[in-house]
Design an enzyme around this catalytic site. Structure first.
Site, short mmCIF file in Angstrom:
data_model
loop_
_atom_site.label_atom_id
_atom_site.label_comp_id
_atom_site.label_asym_id
_atom_site.label_seq_id
_atom_site.Cartn_x
_atom_site.Cartn_y
_atom_site.Cartn_z
N CYS A 93 0.83 -1.20 0.00
CA CYS A 93 0.00 0.00 0.00
C CYS A 93 0.87 1.25 0.00
O CYS A 93 2.03 1.23 0.37
CB CYS A 93 -0.90 0.01 1.22
SG CYS A 93 -1.92 -1.46 1.41
N ARG A 111 4.64 -0.37 -6.06
CA ARG A 111 4.37 -1.22 -4.91
C ARG A 111 3.26 -2.23 -5.19
O ARG A 111 3.16 -3.24 -4.51
CB ARG A 111 3.94 -0.36 -3.71
CG ARG A 111 5.05 0.50 -3.14
CD ARG A 111 4.50 1.55 -2.20
NE ARG A 111 5.56 2.13 -1.40
CZ ARG A 111 5.71 1.93 -0.09
NH1 ARG A 111 4.89 1.14 0.54
NH2 ARG A 111 6.69 2.49 0.56
N TRP A 117 -3.39 -2.47 -1.41
CA TRP A 117 -3.23 -3.85 -1.85
C TRP A 117 -4.04 -4.69 -0.87
O TRP A 117 -3.72 -4.77 0.30
CB TRP A 117 -1.77 -4.25 -1.82
CG TRP A 117 -1.47 -5.58 -2.44
CD1 TRP A 117 -2.36 -6.54 -2.84
CD2 TRP A 117 -0.18 -6.09 -2.73
NE1 TRP A 117 -1.70 -7.61 -3.35
CE2 TRP A 117 -0.35 -7.37 -3.31
CE3 TRP A 117 1.11 -5.61 -2.57
CZ2 TRP A 117 0.70 -8.17 -3.71
CZ3 TRP A 117 2.17 -6.40 -2.98
CH2 TRP A 117 1.97 -7.66 -3.54
N ASN A 129 -1.27 1.47 6.12
CA ASN A 129 -0.46 0.38 5.59
C ASN A 129 -0.19 -0.60 6.71
O ASN A 129 0.09 -0.18 7.84
CB ASN A 129 0.89 0.88 5.06
CG ASN A 129 0.75 1.78 3.86
OD1 ASN A 129 -0.32 1.91 3.28
ND2 ASN A 129 1.85 2.41 3.49
N GLY A 130 -0.22 -1.89 6.42
CA GLY A 130 0.12 -2.88 7.44
C GLY A 130 -1.06 -3.72 7.86
O GLY A 130 -2.07 -3.83 7.15
N GLU A 167 20.81 -21.43 3.78
CA GLU A 167 20.43 -20.06 3.44
C GLU A 167 21.04 -19.06 4.41
O GLU A 167 21.50 -17.98 4.01
CB GLU A 167 18.90 -19.94 3.44
CG GLU A 167 18.34 -18.53 3.41
CD GLU A 167 18.71 -17.73 2.17
OE1 GLU A 167 18.43 -16.52 2.17
OE2 GLU A 167 19.27 -18.29 1.21
N LYS A 217 23.51 -15.97 3.30
CA LYS A 217 23.28 -14.56 3.62
C LYS A 217 24.51 -13.94 4.25
O LYS A 217 24.91 -12.83 3.92
CB LYS A 217 22.08 -14.43 4.58
CG LYS A 217 20.74 -14.53 3.93
CD LYS A 217 20.42 -13.31 3.08
CE LYS A 217 19.37 -13.64 2.05
NZ LYS A 217 19.83 -14.53 0.97
N GLU A 231 27.23 -13.52 1.63
CA GLU A 231 26.91 -12.53 0.61
C GLU A 231 27.25 -11.12 1.02
O GLU A 231 27.79 -10.34 0.23
CB GLU A 231 25.41 -12.59 0.26
CG GLU A 231 24.99 -13.72 -0.63
CD GLU A 231 23.51 -13.65 -0.93
OE1 GLU A 231 23.13 -13.73 -2.11
OE2 GLU A 231 22.71 -13.53 0.03
N HIS A 280 30.87 -36.10 10.51
CA HIS A 280 31.41 -36.70 9.29
C HIS A 280 32.38 -35.74 8.58
O HIS A 280 32.51 -35.79 7.36
CB HIS A 280 30.28 -37.11 8.35
CG HIS A 280 29.44 -38.21 8.91
ND1 HIS A 280 29.84 -39.53 8.95
CD2 HIS A 280 28.21 -38.17 9.48
CE1 HIS A 280 28.90 -40.26 9.50
NE2 HIS A 280 27.90 -39.46 9.84
N LYS A 331 21.55 -8.14 -8.48
CA LYS A 331 20.25 -8.56 -8.01
C LYS A 331 19.67 -9.66 -8.88
O LYS A 331 19.14 -10.65 -8.38
CB LYS A 331 19.29 -7.36 -7.99
CG LYS A 331 17.89 -7.69 -7.47
CD LYS A 331 17.94 -8.19 -6.04
CE LYS A 331 16.59 -8.59 -5.53
NZ LYS A 331 16.69 -9.29 -4.22
#
Length: 606
Positions: A2, A27, A74, A98-99, A478, A482, A485, A501, A601
């Site tokens: 929103c 958005r 939205w 918003n939210g 993951e 992060k 990166e 192991h 990106k």
């Protein structure tokens, strides 16, 4: 996402607000509206669809006034209808938001008991109605809004407008960004600076928990404790406002913070809470599918590895997970009774697109799980399922990852139902667990300061290990990615049982080991692996729930306590502290968080 715009101006504000809302179109939204104060009286116009529909309405039903608020919505609570569009009005109050207001049902029940009649399905109308009730009880607009804000739980950015108050807007921020713009005898409020750039380059960002009384003379800002706060005014470069950080230091921080809202939007899009069902296209029927192939790169590949557990556990559907860059080169045999799913944030990842083209004539159906619905992968697959994460600028994917997981989880539940492996009652129970995640993510964000303190010490390490079992193993991969990166610290993720192991040889007092271990059926085994680390002077950071920390926390270096979550969906919740650890470690090391070296990106070349 929103968008919010507010103007206290010296000219007719409706056209100014429409133009500002256009700058927030990236958005995503499905309705829009404006409210103004003219001659002391509130009035509003709302329309479903694109802003051109609102513009057309304003031609036929002009909206006068030098004071106004606008919104692009939205849909989350309630579909995209005029009644659900913002601004919402209750008597002398108009509100845009918003939210998500997490406790709106309790507040609505209280208002129902006071005889309040609602016209929409939204959580936002509760804010307007509660404020109107307080005004009716004798409070001033300022006091009524402040009292209402104090009762709200969840993530929100709010902007209030009132009858008889042409020189007052009230703004509040918790979880969702909000910026105040300063002009000459004029003031502005927006979701981020991109909306305000044509009007001013002088911006004050509200901080978490702030609320502000905005008049043409300036803004009085108060912090979460009700104390007067002095927030710095920043000068922004207009060219930099094409995409704005919205009060956060980095795009990555903004995108981490947006996860509760975007996940709620994705869940709303793909589920019906009324009958506890999954609303995917009719062509998504797994009853005759014999095997599934999931293909992706990087973070999206780890989302696929988590989803493998879901498809196989829930649906009994065999799954192969492939790295897109390797997939077609080994010429994998694909069955005409199988489906292939291609996961990509941008939908333009070159390796994934090439893998799709290899598989197209070899499988029964190809599906795209993407963030850009108009991308090449989306267009070339038989069916595209957008993850609805909104624009993600940070190179290290955050909200796209959790939205990918959410859509893949819904697909796995649908597969289980189609294949007769899950009853409607069990599906409803699992959906309830999924829909609790936005609220749990909000609670997890409260650990930000604690994580930053841990990260300051983590930044001194040269090597870090992440451990997890079951669906937490891909999350360990993951979490390590992060950290690599954006902080450039060498990190690896391992299945906890694999520690002895080989990787245990790396353990000493200088190697932090981050253990992702919700209190589930595999917890005791993970704790045993953790004890092996501590016996070798390894520094253990345990991320678990309260029961897990209480049971296994003795002798550890640090602990982070998350709310309890359904074990199957723990990777979605536990992704957030893993992201914040990487973010704050990078901050401590002084690296470029949003644009780490050597990375882009969207990888559009092999």
């Amino acid at each position: 996402m929103c968008g919010i715009v507010g103007v206290l101006g010296n000219h007719e504000v409706a056209p100014i607000i429409v133009e500002a809302l256009k700058r927030l179109e990236y958005r995503g939204y499905d309705s829009a509206g404006i409210a103004t104060v003219q001659d002391g009286r509130l009035d509003r116009r709302r329309a479903v669809g694109k802003l051109v529909n609102l513009s057309d309405l304003l031609v036929h039903q002009p909206l006068a006034g030098h004071t106004g608020i606008g919104h692009t919505r939205w849909a989350t609570h309630g579909g995209p209808t005029v009644q659900n569009a913002h601004p919402h009005r209750a008597g002398p109050v108009a509100v845009v938001h918003n939210g998500i207001i997490e406790n709106f049902r309790e507040l609505r029940a209280e208002l129902d008991a006071n005889g309040v009649a609602f016209e929409s399905e939204t959580d936002t109308e509760t804010v307007a109605q509660l404020t109107a009730l307080y005004i009716a009880q004798g409070l001033s607009p300022r006091a009524a809004a402040a009292k209402t804000i104090g009762r709200l739980e969840g993530a929100f950015a709010l902007l209030f407008l009132f009858d008889g108050e042409p020189d007052l807007m009230i703004a509040a921020r918790k979880g969702s960004p909000l910026a105040i713009g300063h002009g000459e005898g004029e003031m502005y409020v927006g979701s981020d600076a991109i909306a305000l750039a044509p009007m001013t380059n002088r911006i004050t960002y509200l901080e978490e928990g702030d609320h502000a009384f905005v008049t043409r003379a300036g803004a009085e800002i108060y912090d979460a404790a009700g104390r007067r706060a002095n927030r710095a005014e920043a000068r922004i470069e207009i060219d930099a406002t094409r995409i704005e950080k919205a009060g956060h230091k980095h795009f990555m921080a903004k995108e981490i913070a947006e996860q509760p809202v975007v996940l709620a939007g994705a869940l709303k899009h793909y589920t019906s809470l009324q009958d506890h069902s999954i609303t995917l296209p009719d062509s998504v029927d797994f009853s005759a599918v014999e095997r599934l192939t999931l293909v992706a790169c990087g973070t999206a590949n780890y989302a696929c590895q988590v989803a493998k557990y879901w498809f196989e556990t829930f649906a009994g559907l065999p799954v192969d997970v492939d790295i897109a860059s390797e997939f077609r080169y080994r010429e994998p045999p694909l069955s005409p009774a199988s489906w292939a799913v291609f996961v990509s944030q941008s939908g333009e990842t070159a390796d994934t697109l090439a893998a799709l083209r290899y598989a197209q004539d070899k499988v029964a159906k190809t599906l795209a799980v993407v963030n850009v619905a108009t991308s090449s992968i989306a267009r070339e697959c038989d069916l595209a399922l957008p993850i609805l994460a909104g624009v993600e600028v940070g190179v290290a994917s955050t909200k796209a990852f959790t939205c990918q997981l959410t859509v893949l989880a819904l697909l796995a539940l649908k597969a289980a139902a189609d294949r007769g492996r899950m009853t409607p009652a069990e599906t409803a129970r699992q959906l309830e667990a999924l829909t609790s995640l936005p609220g749990l993510l909000n609670h997890a964000q409260a650990l930000d300061a604690e994580i930053a303190a841990i990260a300051a010490q983590l930044a001194e390490a040269q090597d870090v290990l992440f451990l997890g079992r079951g669906p937490m193993y891909p999350l360990a991969l993951e979490g390590a990615l992060k950290l690599k990166e954006i902080s450039y610290i060498h990190a690896e993720g391992y299945a906890s049982g694999e520690l002895k192991h080989g990787p245990i040889a790396l353990i000493d007092s200088h190697v932090p080991v981050i253990v992702l271990a919700p209190r589930d059926t595999l917890f005791d085994k993970t704790v045993s692996n953790m004890q092996e680390v501590m016996a070798r002077q390894g520094k253990v950071l345990l991320i678990s729930d309260a029961k897990g920390v209480a049971e296994a926390g003795r002798g550890i270096w640090q602990a982070l306590t998350l709310p309890e979550v359904a074990p199957a969906f723990a990777p979605i919740l536990y992704a957030l502290p893993a992201q914040l650890l990487a973010y704050h470690t990078a901050i401590a090391k002084g690296t470029d968080v949003d644009q780490p070296r050597n990375l882009a990106k969207s990888v559009t070349v092999e």
